[in-house]
Design a protein around this motif. Structure first.
Motif, PDB file in Angstrom:
ATOM      1  N   VAL A 158     -18.209  52.439  -8.148  1.00  0.00           N
ATOM      2  CA  VAL A 158     -16.947  52.309  -7.716  1.00  0.00           C
ATOM      3  C   VAL A 158     -16.212  51.452  -8.856  1.00  0.00           C
ATOM      4  O   VAL A 158     -15.155  51.448  -8.949  1.00  0.00           O
ATOM      5  N   ASN A 188      -8.947  46.942  -6.723  1.00  0.00           N
ATOM      6  CA  ASN A 188      -8.884  48.011  -5.619  1.00  0.00           C
ATOM      7  C   ASN A 188      -9.632  49.063  -5.901  1.00  0.00           C
ATOM      8  O   ASN A 188      -9.902  49.733  -6.819  1.00  0.00           O
ATOM      9  N   GLN A 205     -10.278  51.799  -4.730  1.00  0.00           N
ATOM     10  CA  GLN A 205      -9.907  53.231  -4.593  1.00  0.00           C
ATOM     11  C   GLN A 205      -9.509  53.615  -5.842  1.00  0.00           C
ATOM     12  O   GLN A 205      -9.658  54.782  -6.086  1.00  0.00           O
ATOM     13  N   THR A 206      -8.936  52.716  -6.620  1.00  0.00           N
ATOM     14  CA  THR A 206      -7.973  53.183  -7.945  1.00  0.00           C
ATOM     15  C   THR A 206      -8.912  52.640  -9.155  1.00  0.00           C
ATOM     16  O   THR A 206      -8.741  53.131 -10.265  1.00  0.00           O
TER      17      THR A 206
END
Length: 390
Positions: A142, A189, A191-192
């Motif tokens: 991630v 973050n 997610q990004t």
């Protein structure tokens, strides 16, 4: 012999069965101590200490799942464990190996069903981990921009109230000027992949948490070595403004100048909120969120002092509570008191590293010396006082 000492009395190992019931101290630990040894753990009156799990290696940071699974990583052998107490009796019934052969997986975080682990220069996650303890899914990357691992380098991770993953990145040295993002706290973050440095000028941070009610971030920072037994103080800091610089390597504690480096002229430095004795090594920091402990302990700041390694006499090796005063616009610390001491004279029984509030309101304590996890709990009534000295 094993002794467990409270502020009111001492118990001999021959009373181990009664001690297990009164104080919750595990007979498993008693059996591991040779009869010729004298080992003492001191707990504040009213509290008990039990052995939750053992033989886990040099475990560091813990993470707690939504269903009560306790995750912990062993740094040297690269293993992630999942610990389950099915019958809620205060001891682990099952342990699962989530991963082996990882590179220093000592920083863990749990969020919305997934377990996040730092490894080498990246962060990986195991999805829906509590539903897949027997057969974890393949880890997914991630984030891949962590600095390379160094000998002195420390990391820690926790998700903040804003849903971002906060990662503390220590310095790869005793004292130096290292390139960013060393010596900072990143907010990522997941997610990004977007990240920003929210705190600068830190040395070695592995314990941080957010104050209940205000959501302000507090963290413990270890002072540099080789300035003597009593300098500089270890620090408790509070992040009030994003981007704050906390002084390293130019200023240690509140006002101790670093001989090797001059502070840049226009650099504004925020001093610590509270100073701990030098070399106690505050590796774990946690706001107690349970209700099992008496009211004066609730929502207070607990610190795991991992203990000194290069001091002429040992200090630390204990769990302390930092009492908070919320009457002012900014919370202050009024005093520090010991709750559990693992130091028997100059002999360390354990080196506490991390702290977490357990689902039942106890506190889990990881020990990177013996590979144990202890459970600190409170007894509603005082035990019958018995003593024996031989």
């Amino acid at each position: 012999m094993l002794y467990i000492k409270s502020k009111s009395f001492r118990l001999n190992w021959q009373w181990a069965a009664k001690t297990c019931a009164l104080f919750g101290f595990s007979t498993m630990l008693v059996s591991q101590v040779h009869a010729a040894q004298s080992v003492m753990i001191t707990v504040t009156k009213g509290f008990g200490l039990s052995l939750y799990a053992s033989d886990l290696g040099d475990i560091k940071q813990m993470a707690l799942g939504e269903h009560g699974t306790l995750f912990v990583g062993s740094q040297k052998n690269g293993t992630i464990y999942a610990l389950v107490d099915n019958d809620q009796d205060g001891q682990v019934d099952k342990r699962y190996v989530i991963a082996r052969g990882l590179e220093n997986p000592d920083a863990l975080a749990f969020y919305k069903g997934d377990l996040y682990v730092s490894e080498e220069d990246r962060i990986i996650k195991y999805e829906e981990i509590e539903d897949r303890l027997r057969r974890p899914s393949r880890a997914k990357e991630v984030y891949s921009n962590l600095p390379d691992l160094e000998k002195r380098y420390s990391r820690a991770m926790r998700f903040g109230p804003d849903g971002r993953l906060y990662v503390a990145l220590g310095m790869p040295c005793n004292v130096c000027e290292a390139p960013a993002p060393y010596g900072s706290v990143l907010a990522i973050n997941v997610q990004t992949g977007a990240s920003e440095q929210v705190a600068l000028g830190i040395r070695s941070v592995t314990g941080f948490d957010w104050e209940p009610g205000t959501n302000q971030m507090w963290f413990a920072d270890l002072g540099r070595n080789w300035m003597g037994d009593n300098l500089p103080a270890d620090e408790i800091n509070r992040l009030d403004i994003k981007g704050t610089h906390f002084g390293f390597p130019y200023i240690h504690a509140s006002d101790i100048k670093e001989p090797a480096y001059d502070k840049p002229t226009n650099l504004k430095i925020t001093p610590p909120v509270f100073e701990l004795p030098a070399h106690v090594a505050p590796t774990g920091l946690h706001f107690y969120t349970g209700t099992q402990f008496p009211e004066r302990y609730q929502q207070q700041l607990f610190v795991a002092e991992n203990g000194s390694w290069n001091r002429s006499s040992k200090v630390g090796y204990q769990i302390v509570m930092l009492a908070l005063d919320n009457s002012q616009p900014k919370t202050t610390i009024t005093h520090r008191e010991t709750v559990v001491s693992f130091l028997d004279g100059e002999f360390p029984v354990a080196r506490p590293f991390d702290l977490l509030t357990a689902p039942d309101g106890a506190i889990y304590i990881s020990d990177d010396l013996k590979g144990n996890i202890y459970r600190l709990f409170y007894k509603a009534t005082d035990p019958i006082q018995e003593s024996t000295d031989e």
